[in-house]
Design a protein around this motif. Sequence first.
Motif, PDB file in Angstrom:
ATOM      1  N   GLN A 286       0.825  -1.211   0.000  1.00 48.58           N
ATOM      2  CA  GLN A 286       0.000   0.000   0.000  1.00 48.58           C
ATOM      3  C   GLN A 286       0.854   1.255   0.000  1.00 48.58           C
ATOM      4  OE1 GLN A 286      -2.361  -0.589   3.511  1.00 48.58           O
ATOM      5  NE2 GLN A 286      -3.330  -2.419   2.687  1.00 48.58           N
ATOM      6  N   ALA A 345     -10.827  -5.734  -1.774  1.00 48.55           N
ATOM      7  CA  ALA A 345     -11.521  -4.736  -2.596  1.00 48.55           C
ATOM      8  C   ALA A 345     -10.656  -3.500  -2.806  1.00 48.55           C
ATOM      9  CB  ALA A 345     -12.842  -4.348  -1.926  1.00 48.55           C
ATOM     10  N   GLY A 346      -9.927  -3.099  -1.755  1.00 49.63           N
ATOM     11  CA  GLY A 346      -9.055  -1.931  -1.864  1.00 49.63           C
ATOM     12  C   GLY A 346      -7.972  -2.123  -2.912  1.00 49.63           C
ATOM     13  N   PHE A 347      -7.377  -3.309  -2.932  1.00 50.02           N
ATOM     14  CA  PHE A 347      -6.336  -3.569  -3.928  1.00 50.02           C
ATOM     15  C   PHE A 347      -6.912  -3.635  -5.342  1.00 50.02           C
ATOM     16  CE2 PHE A 347      -3.321  -4.950  -0.572  1.00 50.02           C
ATOM     17  CZ  PHE A 347      -2.207  -4.272  -1.026  1.00 50.02           C
ATOM     18  N   VAL A 348      -8.083  -4.203  -5.486  1.00 51.21           N
ATOM     19  CA  VAL A 348      -8.710  -4.278  -6.810  1.00 51.21           C
ATOM     20  C   VAL A 348      -8.931  -2.869  -7.367  1.00 51.21           C
ATOM     21  CG1 VAL A 348     -10.803  -4.912  -8.063  1.00 51.21           C
ATOM     22  CG2 VAL A 348      -9.782  -6.529  -6.452  1.00 51.21           C
ATOM     23  N   VAL A 349      -9.479  -1.988  -6.527  1.00 48.32           N
ATOM     24  CA  VAL A 349      -9.750  -0.617  -6.973  1.00 48.32           C
ATOM     25  C   VAL A 349      -8.439   0.126  -7.235  1.00 48.32           C
ATOM     26  CG1 VAL A 349     -10.770   1.594  -6.307  1.00 48.32           C
ATOM     27  CG2 VAL A 349     -11.960  -0.536  -5.763  1.00 48.32           C
ATOM     28  N   THR A 350      -7.444  -0.078  -6.373  1.00 48.68           N
ATOM     29  CA  THR A 350      -6.159   0.604  -6.546  1.00 48.68           C
ATOM     30  C   THR A 350      -5.467   0.172  -7.833  1.00 48.68           C
ATOM     31  OG1 THR A 350      -5.870   0.795  -4.148  1.00 48.68           O
ATOM     32  CG2 THR A 350      -3.901   1.029  -5.515  1.00 48.68           C
ATOM     33  N   LEU A 376      -9.189   6.803  -8.140  1.00 51.50           N
ATOM     34  CA  LEU A 376      -9.390   5.390  -7.820  1.00 51.50           C
ATOM     35  C   LEU A 376      -8.308   4.873  -6.871  1.00 51.50           C
ATOM     36  CD1 LEU A 376     -10.536   3.732 -11.180  1.00 51.50           C
ATOM     37  CD2 LEU A 376     -11.910   4.238  -9.154  1.00 51.50           C
ATOM     38  N   GLY A 380      -9.139   3.216  -3.243  1.00 51.10           N
ATOM     39  CA  GLY A 380      -8.647   1.889  -2.902  1.00 51.10           C
ATOM     40  C   GLY A 380      -7.804   1.893  -1.643  1.00 51.10           C
ATOM     41  N   THR A 383      -9.775   2.516   1.534  1.00 49.27           N
ATOM     42  CA  THR A 383     -10.601   1.365   1.926  1.00 49.27           C
ATOM     43  C   THR A 383      -9.810   0.343   2.725  1.00 49.27           C
ATOM     44  OG1 THR A 383     -11.992   1.638  -0.036  1.00 49.27           O
ATOM     45  CG2 THR A 383     -12.045  -0.518   1.045  1.00 49.27           C
ATOM     46  N   LEU A 454      -2.421  -7.673  -3.830  1.00 44.85           N
ATOM     47  CA  LEU A 454      -3.722  -8.316  -3.976  1.00 44.85           C
ATOM     48  C   LEU A 454      -3.623  -9.817  -3.696  1.00 44.85           C
ATOM     49  CD1 LEU A 454      -6.702  -8.374  -4.811  1.00 44.85           C
ATOM     50  CD2 LEU A 454      -5.957  -8.479  -7.208  1.00 44.85           C
TER      51      LEU A 454
END
Length: 476
Positions: A286, A345-350, A376, A380, A383, A454
Motif C-alpha cells: 500500500q 476490494a481496496g487492492f482491486v480498486v487501486t 481510484l 482503494g 478502503t 492483492l
Amino acid sequence: MDAQVGPGTGQATSSALRRALVPLALAQFICSFAGSNMTVMINDISRDLDTTVQGVQLSITLFLLVMAALMIPGGKLTDRYGRKRCFLVGLSVYGVGAVISAVSPGLPVLILGNSLLEGVGTALLIPPVYVLVTLLFTTTVSRAKAFGIVSAAGGVGGAAGPLIGGVITSAVSWRAAFVFQALVIVVIVLLGRRIEDPLPAEPQRPFDLGGAVLSAVGLVLLVMGIMAADDNLWLCLALIAAGALVLAWFLLATRAKERAGREPLLSLSLFRNRTSNLGMITQNAQWLLLSGLSFTVAAYLQVVRGYGAIETGVIFSATTVGLLGASLAAERLARRSPQRTLIVAGFVVTVAGVVLLLLMAPGAASAWAVVPGLFLVGVGLGTMLTPSVNIVQSAFPEHEQGEISGLSRSVSNLGSSLGTAVAGTILVAGIAATPQRAYGLAVAALAVIGCVGLAAALALPRSSGVPVATRVAAGQ
C-alpha cells in the motif's frame, strides 16, 4: 465509557481518549505529509539548491529509508524508556530537522535536516503512536475507530502532501513547507503532554544494539542498491547482495540470542503468525504504491509537462478526495464487511486506478487525464489502510505491542522508500531521453506491486476478517 487506559490503571472517559487521539493522529499526518510533499517541489528545490531531480529523489528516499531502518529499534525503545517519552523526544528531533531543512543552503544540509534528523525523529515517534492506540483503546469498536482515524490521518497526509506543499511553495517558497512542519510539531508537543502512558517504562530491559545496527545497515544497503540501478548495474547487484547477507546475519544472530535466553531486538516468533505476515505484506504494498505513484506522477507532471507546484498539487487532490472519502466510510464498512474483504476490494480498486494511469496519461493532450486514476487509487487505499493495520496490531498481546508496532511501521516505511527508489530510479533513468516510456515503465512496475499486494490479501485467512459488528455481538 468505551475503553480503559490499560490493565489496572482505571477507566478513562471518552473525552480524555479523544484528546489523546488528536496528537497521535496529527503525528501520523505530519510524518506522512513529510514523505510526499517534496514531490511537488522537485523543480523549485533543484533550482534553488543547484541540484538535480535525482538529488531531490535521494533526499526523499533517504528520509523514508532512515524511518524504515530505525523503526524496529524505535519500537523496542518504547518499552525501555516509555511510550510518551519516546513520542515527545521523537517530535523534538523531528522539529529540529524541519528547521534545519528550512534554512538549508545546499543539498547536503537538506539531507541532514530532512533525511536524517526528521527520519530519526519519525522512527522514535511513530511506534509509540500505534502502541498507545492499542493500549488506550481496549475494546474492539473503540480500537477500530482509533486505528481508522490514525490510518486516515496518515493516508490523507501522504495524499494531500502534494497539494498542501504545492500551495505553500507557490504562495511563499518550498522552505515555508518545512516551517509549516515545525509549527505543527510544536502543536503536537503541547497536546501530547496530556497523554498518560498506560504502562510503566522498563529501564532495565536490555536493548540489542548489535541487532539494531545489523538490521539498519542491511535495509540501507538493500534500498541503496535499488537506487544505484540506473547508474551502475554491478554496484546495484553488489549492494543488494551485501544487504541480503547483512540481513541474513541479523536473523542468524537473533536466533542465536533467543536460544541463549537473551532478548534480541526482534523476536522471530513475530514471524510465525501467518495472518500478521500477510497483513504486513499488504501494508508494504500500500505505502509502496502511494509513495511510488506520488513521485512518478509528480515528476512527470513537472519535468515533462512543465506544471508548477500548485498545479501538480491540485491534480493530486483527486487522490486526497478519494482517500478521505473512503476513510470516512471505513467505520461503516468495517461493521458490514470482513476486514479481509475490504483489503481485497481496496487492492482491486487501486490496481484499476494504476492501470488507468498507465493507459490514459502518456498519450493524453491534457495532464488532467491522470485524475480518474489518481481518484481510484485514493479510494482503494482509503478502503484498506485501516483494516491492514488493525489485523496486524490485534494479532499480538500487550507485551509484544512495542515490537510488532516497530516491525509493522518499518515494513510500511520500507514500502514507502522502496516505492520512491524503484519507481524513481526507473523514471529518472529515462525521463530525459524517452519520458513517455520511462513513465510507462515506472507505473507498470507499480501495477505489478499492486498485484502482489492483492495476492497477499487473497491469501489472508477468512477468519481474520470478521466484521466488527459480528465480533461485538459475540462479546469479543
